[in-house]
Structures are given as structure tokens and as C-alpha cells.
Scaffold this motif. Sequence first.
Motif, short mmCIF file in Angstrom:
data_model
loop_
_atom_site.label_atom_id
_atom_site.label_comp_id
_atom_site.label_asym_id
_atom_site.label_seq_id
_atom_site.Cartn_x
_atom_site.Cartn_y
_atom_site.Cartn_z
N GLY A 89 0.32 8.63 4.09
CA GLY A 89 1.30 9.11 3.18
C GLY A 89 2.24 9.94 3.88
N GLN A 90 3.36 10.04 3.09
CA GLN A 90 4.56 10.67 3.48
C GLN A 90 4.54 12.19 3.84
N GLY A 91 3.55 12.91 3.73
CA GLY A 91 3.29 14.25 3.86
C GLY A 91 4.03 15.37 2.67
N THR A 92 3.23 16.41 2.52
CA THR A 92 3.84 17.30 1.51
C THR A 92 3.63 18.99 2.32
N GLN A 93 4.72 19.80 2.26
CA GLN A 93 4.87 20.74 2.76
C GLN A 93 3.97 21.88 2.24
N ALA A 121 -3.06 6.86 -4.56
CA ALA A 121 -3.06 5.52 -3.84
C ALA A 121 -2.93 4.41 -4.74
N SER A 122 -2.36 3.52 -4.12
CA SER A 122 -2.17 2.01 -4.89
C SER A 122 -1.94 1.11 -3.85
N GLY A 123 -2.42 -0.24 -4.12
CA GLY A 123 -2.61 -1.41 -3.31
C GLY A 123 -3.73 -1.37 -2.37
N ILE A 124 -4.58 -0.69 -2.70
CA ILE A 124 -5.75 -0.72 -1.98
C ILE A 124 -7.08 -0.69 -3.07
N VAL A 142 0.89 -1.03 0.02
CA VAL A 142 0.10 0.01 0.04
C VAL A 142 0.94 1.22 0.07
N GLN A 143 0.75 2.18 -0.86
CA GLN A 143 1.43 3.54 -0.96
C GLN A 143 0.12 4.69 -1.08
N LEU A 144 0.41 5.74 -0.35
CA LEU A 144 -0.20 6.88 -0.63
C LEU A 144 0.76 7.89 -0.68
N VAL A 145 0.80 8.82 -1.74
CA VAL A 145 1.77 9.61 -2.34
C VAL A 145 1.09 10.91 -2.54
N GLU A 146 1.54 11.86 -1.91
CA GLU A 146 1.14 13.25 -1.88
C GLU A 146 1.91 13.97 -2.86
N SER A 147 1.20 14.88 -3.45
CA SER A 147 2.08 16.04 -4.13
C SER A 147 1.26 17.31 -4.22
N GLY A 148 1.94 18.32 -4.80
CA GLY A 148 1.09 19.66 -5.01
C GLY A 148 1.51 20.78 -4.03
N GLY A 149 2.14 20.20 -2.79
CA GLY A 149 2.75 21.39 -1.78
C GLY A 149 3.63 22.39 -2.28
N VAL A 158 2.61 20.66 7.33
CA VAL A 158 2.75 19.18 6.53
C VAL A 158 1.43 18.67 6.55
N TYR A 159 1.07 18.50 5.21
CA TYR A 159 -0.30 17.90 4.95
C TYR A 159 -0.08 16.45 4.64
N TYR A 160 -0.89 15.61 5.31
CA TYR A 160 -0.94 14.04 5.02
C TYR A 160 -2.29 13.41 4.51
N CYS A 161 -1.98 12.60 3.50
CA CYS A 161 -3.25 11.81 2.97
C CYS A 161 -3.43 10.60 3.92
N ASN A 162 -4.93 10.34 4.41
CA ASN A 162 -5.06 9.00 5.10
C ASN A 162 -6.16 8.44 4.41
#
Length: 116
Positions: free
Chosen positions: A107-111, A24-27, A2-9, A92-96
Motif C-alpha cells: 500500500g501507499q502508507g498511512t502516517q 485490498a482489491s485485484g487479488i 492490484v491495490q492496497l489502500v490504508e486508512s485510519g492513521g 508511516v505504516y504500510y500494508c503488505n
Amino acid sequence: QVQLVESGGGLVQPGGSLRLSCAASGIIFSFYAMGWYRQAPGKQRELVAAISSLGSTNYADSVKGRFTISRDNAKNTVYLQMNSLKPEDTAVYYCNAKRLQHPDYWGQGTQVTVSS
């Protein structure tokens, strides 16, 4: 996996806009409620916005009328459109991803920095 990858910050001036994406992938994406959380320096992580698997939404009072959460199930992606940004939105914004009787994923977060 499972991966959640944020972008756009990034850096934006007060009153400006940004759009965050979380891929998102793996779900089985459509089975999950998705949310955006943020953590500012010296503060606890807080829920900013959430969207259910059926599309109902919920927002923190501090962002109502300025932020919009949406999802595109065909792209396995959730978005956060942020308008009229304020310095206090800096975090830092995180995806859940959340599903009943399943573990949460993060996710790992984006500033996001709002400053002139």
C-alpha cells in the motif's frame, strides 16, 4: 489492477488507540498472508504484525500485548488495532500482501503520529 489502500492513521496522544484498515482489491484475498510494516524517520522498514491465510499471527516484540492484527475475508480487509500507543510507534505504516510464488504488493502508507 492490484491495490492496497490504508486508512485510519492520524495524530494521537501517548496511551491512546488507533485502528488502521487496509482494503485490498485485484487479488484473491483469502490466498494471501497480510502484514503491517512501519518505517520511522531514520530507520529501516520493519515488520509490525502479520496474519496468515489461515489466521495465525506474528508480532514484533515491541508491539506484543498492545497491537492486534485481524482480517475480514468477506470485506477483503486487514486491520491493525493499536492500543497503549507510545511516541516510538510514530511511523508511516504500510500494508503488505504476500503469497507463495507470487509477487508482494504494498500500500501507499498511512502516517501515525503519537505525541502530546
